[in-house]
Scaffold this active site. Structure first.
Site, PDB file in Angstrom:
ATOM      1  N   HIS A  86      25.319  63.417-102.602  1.00  0.00           N
ATOM      2  CA  HIS A  86      25.051  62.780-101.314  1.00  0.00           C
ATOM      3  C   HIS A  86      25.919  63.335-100.189  1.00  0.00           C
ATOM      4  O   HIS A  86      25.438  63.647 -99.103  1.00  0.00           O
ATOM      5  CB  HIS A  86      25.291  61.266-101.391  1.00  0.00           C
ATOM      6  CG  HIS A  86      24.536  60.583-102.476  1.00  0.00           C
ATOM      7  ND1 HIS A  86      23.297  61.006-102.897  1.00  0.00           N
ATOM      8  CD2 HIS A  86      24.828  59.501-103.223  1.00  0.00           C
ATOM      9  CE1 HIS A  86      22.875  60.211-103.865  1.00  0.00           C
ATOM     10  NE2 HIS A  86      23.786  59.284-104.081  1.00  0.00           N
ATOM     11  N   LYS A 105      16.590  58.352 -97.013  1.00  0.00           N
ATOM     12  CA  LYS A 105      16.974  57.334 -96.026  1.00  0.00           C
ATOM     13  C   LYS A 105      16.672  57.841 -94.622  1.00  0.00           C
ATOM     14  O   LYS A 105      16.990  58.981 -94.287  1.00  0.00           O
ATOM     15  CB  LYS A 105      18.469  57.018 -96.142  1.00  0.00           C
ATOM     16  CG  LYS A 105      18.849  56.297 -97.426  1.00  0.00           C
ATOM     17  CD  LYS A 105      20.356  56.082 -97.456  1.00  0.00           C
ATOM     18  CE  LYS A 105      20.813  55.456 -98.744  1.00  0.00           C
ATOM     19  NZ  LYS A 105      20.493  54.047 -98.870  1.00  0.00           N
ATOM     20  N   ASP A 120      17.213  63.123-104.619  1.00  0.00           N
ATOM     21  CA  ASP A 120      18.493  62.582-104.191  1.00  0.00           C
ATOM     22  C   ASP A 120      18.106  61.502-103.184  1.00  0.00           C
ATOM     23  O   ASP A 120      17.748  61.806-102.054  1.00  0.00           O
ATOM     24  CB  ASP A 120      19.351  63.670-103.529  1.00  0.00           C
ATOM     25  CG  ASP A 120      20.718  63.131-103.100  1.00  0.00           C
ATOM     26  OD1 ASP A 120      20.832  61.902-102.924  1.00  0.00           O
ATOM     27  OD2 ASP A 120      21.641  63.936-102.928  1.00  0.00           O
ATOM     28  N   HIS A 121      18.129  60.242-103.632  1.00  0.00           N
ATOM     29  CA  HIS A 121      17.523  59.193-102.819  1.00  0.00           C
ATOM     30  C   HIS A 121      18.188  59.069-101.443  1.00  0.00           C
ATOM     31  O   HIS A 121      17.607  58.515-100.515  1.00  0.00           O
ATOM     32  CB  HIS A 121      17.522  57.848-103.547  1.00  0.00           C
ATOM     33  CG  HIS A 121      18.856  57.210-103.633  1.00  0.00           C
ATOM     34  ND1 HIS A 121      19.715  57.450-104.665  1.00  0.00           N
ATOM     35  CD2 HIS A 121      19.484  56.355-102.808  1.00  0.00           C
ATOM     36  CE1 HIS A 121      20.822  56.767-104.465  1.00  0.00           C
ATOM     37  NE2 HIS A 121      20.713  56.087-103.346  1.00  0.00           N
ATOM     38  N   GLU A 133      32.663  52.189-100.070  1.00  0.00           N
ATOM     39  CA  GLU A 133      31.999  51.004-100.609  1.00  0.00           C
ATOM     40  C   GLU A 133      33.040  49.900-100.763  1.00  0.00           C
ATOM     41  O   GLU A 133      34.195  50.175-101.124  1.00  0.00           O
ATOM     42  CB  GLU A 133      31.374  51.306-101.966  1.00  0.00           C
ATOM     43  CG  GLU A 133      30.225  52.285-101.889  1.00  0.00           C
ATOM     44  CD  GLU A 133      29.617  52.522-103.259  1.00  0.00           C
ATOM     45  OE1 GLU A 133      28.689  51.801-103.621  1.00  0.00           O
ATOM     46  OE2 GLU A 133      30.099  53.423-103.955  1.00  0.00           O
ATOM     47  N   ASP A 137      29.750  61.210-108.665  1.00  0.00           N
ATOM     48  CA  ASP A 137      28.818  60.140-108.288  1.00  0.00           C
ATOM     49  C   ASP A 137      28.331  60.298-106.854  1.00  0.00           C
ATOM     50  O   ASP A 137      27.156  60.082-106.565  1.00  0.00           O
ATOM     51  CB  ASP A 137      29.508  58.775-108.460  1.00  0.00           C
ATOM     52  CG  ASP A 137      28.537  57.616-108.299  1.00  0.00           C
ATOM     53  OD1 ASP A 137      27.421  57.709-108.848  1.00  0.00           O
ATOM     54  OD2 ASP A 137      28.891  56.636-107.613  1.00  0.00           O
ATOM     55  N   ARG A 170      10.202  53.531-124.767  1.00  0.00           N
ATOM     56  CA  ARG A 170      10.257  53.236-126.204  1.00  0.00           C
ATOM     57  C   ARG A 170       9.686  51.858-126.552  1.00  0.00           C
ATOM     58  O   ARG A 170       9.201  51.657-127.646  1.00  0.00           O
ATOM     59  CB  ARG A 170      11.707  53.305-126.680  1.00  0.00           C
ATOM     60  CG  ARG A 170      12.130  54.708-127.049  1.00  0.00           C
ATOM     61  CD  ARG A 170      13.561  54.730-127.495  1.00  0.00           C
ATOM     62  NE  ARG A 170      14.448  54.194-126.465  1.00  0.00           N
ATOM     63  CZ  ARG A 170      15.754  54.161-126.551  1.00  0.00           C
ATOM     64  NH1 ARG A 170      16.352  54.592-127.625  1.00  0.00           N
ATOM     65  NH2 ARG A 170      16.492  53.681-125.567  1.00  0.00           N
TER      66      ARG A 170
END
Lengths: 352, 509
Positions: free
Chosen positions: B261, B203, B198-199, B237, B256, B63
């Site tokens: 994942h 990996k 899906d990053h 985490e 999440d 934008r």
């Protein structure tokens, strides 16, 4: 500053050095369990004593491609004894929950009479079960011959041999006994990748069968790199290489392809400062041409299509520099490129 | 010797980097956080290494009403700030020269007209049709809008080159939304054109699971219910939600991390060997695993799923607030910051083996690992007094912070008596490879440009994931709370033990 363990001795023996290595590793581990020795590759470098520091620095400059254990043998005229320096260095300080890799470096000052049986000195010092790479940037062919008993990989730089015929002959001899990583070949990797890319779009792939001339520009002392490049195309495309002849300071030859001869021209380029190639021009019988030359930010590419339309662009990529090339040579010790041997065979045919 | 009579490109043999067709990449959300922090630096690193297609253009769109040069300045700053290496000025400037920018909202027809014009112009300059990759780095509500507009403006298919669309997660927030999004996307595009990112799959550590399982003959014989007692997958985490309250409070730990994942890790762990490593062969096997997990009935959820929130506690020696005290989080929020599940893959290989999944924020440390506990030996002839004794073997595949594999073994304690204690045989990838792993986005961007969908999620895979998660979300939504609490910096709530079968224990975080 990462932690470092050091040991040195004069007039010492391989078994004392090996014991010192073991002790230093134990000491490091006792300081912190986070210190973990890298276990990828042994590297044995044989050098002239007076250039020991320069080679040491070159090996330091390869960054993450350090061999896990490097044994630098410096040959000093008239020396009778072995002096040794051993260091175990961490790449970083250990951080909570993470490991800190350590590498071992052994520097040996040896005499000429040690060289014919160098394998018996080095053998106790390499890490068992890891591949061993040997390299003699100052010649020392006798040392390499001795080390072939314990090495699986030999690192060479054919560009360092002033006579291309001798360079090819030595490489051919070595590939009989070991896997050879030739820095002269690795320097041409981006060029080979780009030529492969240039003919990859389906609409241009057929043009590979219509190649009519190849010109390779190179630093004046890097003719062997150009020959290997020609050898690569000959072996991949099924051409029969002919002998190259001198013509006005350039090397000219032909290769027989299914649809006719392909002209090959090697042009020294005095403006090129780094070893290796400075440019390539490929032309096809149908009127297409592709040129690649070193330029800012990558290779400057130009293409002329059959209808005469021209376009130019930059193939992005940073130069690896000579430190990067050496690092790449060390990394390649763990891979196998099936195309070098056939390219070398064709290069040899062009020199006979 | 190779011949060129075949239509293959015989020059690619032996090359580590295979050619990629010239490509124009369009990033929707080109000025967004993901573009700045991940995508643009990843593209620079690919350029630096000479890995981009030999001809490459990038068009950013969002934008912000800024000219091309301002976009290039923003890209330059982002790359300098977030690239994993210091940029080479010459490479960077040449890359920026190939960037353009199209301002506008994603429902604006003019945006797509201008994108088409720029892309056509690139093709015209080069004399060949470039592949086009549209990267949807936007809020999920724009995915169908953008894909619809691509279709409406004939940007979705080309006769003589490929068009691909990369979609970021989340693919819906429940099964119905995921199905609807897939329907809208596939009304315009063919599934082979869609790359759902899906990053995690980008990996190296995750891809190594395939190598670990299928390149080593020693594990396959024990990889079944006959030898494996249970599996636990942990993604812990140590940080809180930071500035992501707006997103996280709507999402929660289950959406999440678990739906995408962690279920990816589970499928890679449990899948059968694929016939080939082609995208569809691999994904077929993963989907079979998901289909073999029965979605829980509502009454089963309390027995197999636990949620919790972190309360105030200590992290790195400092006091930290609880979730409900975090800025941007409603005082009465029932969003879970911790989730633990017990699932079973009901097929021949895995029937009866519980697979425990656990994820949470503000836990004792950051760790992602899969622990496979083998069944105990049938008979113990060793002395038990004065020793820890024989423990079941455990294979642990660690993804972070240290990537590696360890195997616990029983070993004799030195001395005159036959006393046993567990020891670890440990392998760390960092010690055995010299190369630096590429960032996940570098790998995935290249795969999308190359058209290799192996590491992307297929439509039926996403839906199968949601089919497992949906009933849990529904059951939780009916239970107003309050949620169990665990102190920040701890190993998680005690309630998580309740879903473990007898004799099973969570590993210490």
């Amino acid at each position: 500053m990462p932690d470092e363990g050091v040991w040195s001795a004069q007039d010492t023996t391989p078994s004392a050095i090996e014991a010192a290595l073991r002790e230093l590793l134990k000491e490091q581990h006792a300081k912190s369990e986070a210190y973990v020795p890298a276990r990828v590759l042994n590297m044995v470098a044989v050098v002239d004593r007076e250039w020991r520091g320069e080679i040491y620095n070159r090996l330091e400059g390869v960054g993450r491609y350090h061999a896990s254990r490097t044994i630098l043998c410096a040959v000093e005229p008239r020396r009778e004894t072995i002096d040794a320096w051993v260091t175990v260095t961490a790449t970083s300080d250990p951080r909570p929950g993470e490991i800190a890799l350590t590498h071992e470096r052994v520097v040996l000052d040896i005499g000429p009479h040690h060289v014919p049986a160098l394998d018996t000195i080095v053998d106790p010092l390499v890490v068992s079960d890891l591949a061993t790479l040997c390299w003699a940037p100052h010649g020392h062919a006798e040392a390499i011959d001795a080390l072939l008993k314990l090495s699986q990989v030999v690192l060479i730089d054919s560009v360092n041999e002033p006579d291309p015929g001798a360079a090819v002959s030595r490489a051919r001899q070595l590939v009989e006994d070991a896997y050879v990583v030739d820095l002269a070949w690795l320097r041409s990797t981006p060029w080979r990748e780009r030529i492969a890319s240039s003919f990859d779009p389906p609409q241009w792939r057929d043009e590979l069968g219509r190649l009519s001339s190849l010109t390779v520009r190179h630093r004046p002392d890097s003719g062997i790199a150009g020959l290997l490049f020609f050898g690569w195309l000959c072996s991949r495309l099924g051409w029969e290489p002919g002998a190259m002849v001198q013509r006005n300071g350039e090397l000219f030859g032909r290769a027989s392809a299914r649809r006719g001869d392909v002209e090959l021209l090697l042009q020294p380029d005095a403006r090129q400062s780094a070893p290796g190639l400075s440019g390539i021009t490929v032309e096809t019988a149908s009127g297409m041409s592709i040129s690649l030359d070193r330029g800012p930010g990558g290779l400057s590419a130009r293409r002329r299509t059959r209808d005469g339309k021209e376009s130019s662009w930059t193939v992005l990529g940073a130069s690896r520099g000579e430190a990067g090339i050496l690092g790449e040579g060390i990394r390649q010790a763990l891979l196998r490129d099936p195309t070098y041997g056939p390219a070398l065979g064709c290069a040899e045919a062009m020199l006979t | 010797m190779a011949t060129i009579e075949q239509q293959e490109n015989v020059l690619v043999e032996g090359l580590e980097r295979l050619p990629v067709h010239p490509t124009t990449l369009v990033i929707f959300g080109g000025t967004g956080d993901l573009a700045k922090r991940k995508l643009l630096p990843a593209i620079y690193n690919l350029a630096h290494e000479g890995a981009l297609p030999e001809r490459f253009n990038l068009i950013g769109s969002s934008r912000a009403d800024i000219p091309h040069d301002d976009y290039r300045d923003m890209a330059r700053d982002s790359i300098k700030q977030f690239s994993r290496r210091a940029p080479n000025e010459q490479v960077l400037e040449r890359l920026l020269e190939r960037m353009r920018y199209v301002p506008g909202t994603f429902d604006e027809d003019a945006v797509y007209e201008r994108l088409g014009e720029h892309a056509d112009e690139f093709d015209g300059e080069a004399g060949i049709p470039f592949n086009r990759v549209f990267y949807l780095s936007t809020a999920p509500e724009f995915f169908p809008v953008i894909v619809g507009k691509l279709g409406a403006h004939d940007l979705d298919h080309r006769e003589d080159s490929d068009v691909r669309v990369v979609i970021e997660k989340p693919i819906g927030t429940n099964l119905a939304e995921a199905k609807e999004l897939n329907r809208q996307v596939l009304a315009v595009l063919d599934e082979s054109q869609v790359f759902r990112i899906d990053h995690y799959l980008g990996k190296e550590t995750v891809q190594n699971m395939l190598a670990f399982r299928f390149a080593n003959g020693m594990f396959e014989p024990v990889w079944s219910r006959n030898f494996i007692d249970y599996v636990q997958i942990t993604a812990a985490e140590d940080i809180g939600i930071g500035t992501r309250a707006g997103y996280y409070d709507k999402s929660g730990a289950l959406r999440d991390l678990v739906q995408n994942h962690m279920l990816q890790l589970l499928t890679l762990l449990c899948m059968e060997p694929p016939v080939t490593f082609s995208a569809d062969d691999v994904r077929d096997e993963k989907v079979k695993v998901l289909h073999a997990i029965h979605p829980p009935q509502p009454e089963e959820v309390p027995e197999m799923a636990v949620r919790a929130q972190y309360s105030a506690g200590m992290a790195e020696g400092k006091p930290v607030p609880g979730y409900l005290e975090e800025e941007g989080v409603a005082e009465d929020s029932t969003t879970e910051t911790f989730a633990a599940l017990r699932l079973e893959v009901d097929n021949w290989r895995w029937a009866g083996v519980p697979i425990y999944l656990r994820t949470g924020k503000r836990l004792a440390r950051k760790v992602t690992e899969i622990a496979v506990s083998l069944k105990p030996v049938p008979h113990l002839a060793f002395e038990q007094a004065g020793s820890v004794g024989v423990q079941p073997n455990q294979i642990v595949m660690a993804m972070q912070p240290n990537e590696g594999v360890s195997l616990s073994l029983g070993a004799k304690i030195p001395g005159t008596r036959m006393r046993i204690r567990p020891v670890n045989m440990e392998f760390l990838y960092g010690t055995a490879f010299m190369s630096q792993s590429p960032e996940a986005y570098e790998r995935l961007l290249m795969d999308a440009m190359r058209g290799d969908a192996t590491l992307f999620t297929r439509d039926d895979e996403v839906e199968a994931q949601w089919r497992i998660i949906d009933p849990i979300l529904e059951a939780w939504s009916r239970d107003p709370g309050p949620l169990p609490q665990y102190p920040a910096g701890s190993g998680g709530p005690e309630e998580a033990d309740a879903i473990m079968r007898e004799g099973h224990h969570w590993r210490a975080i």
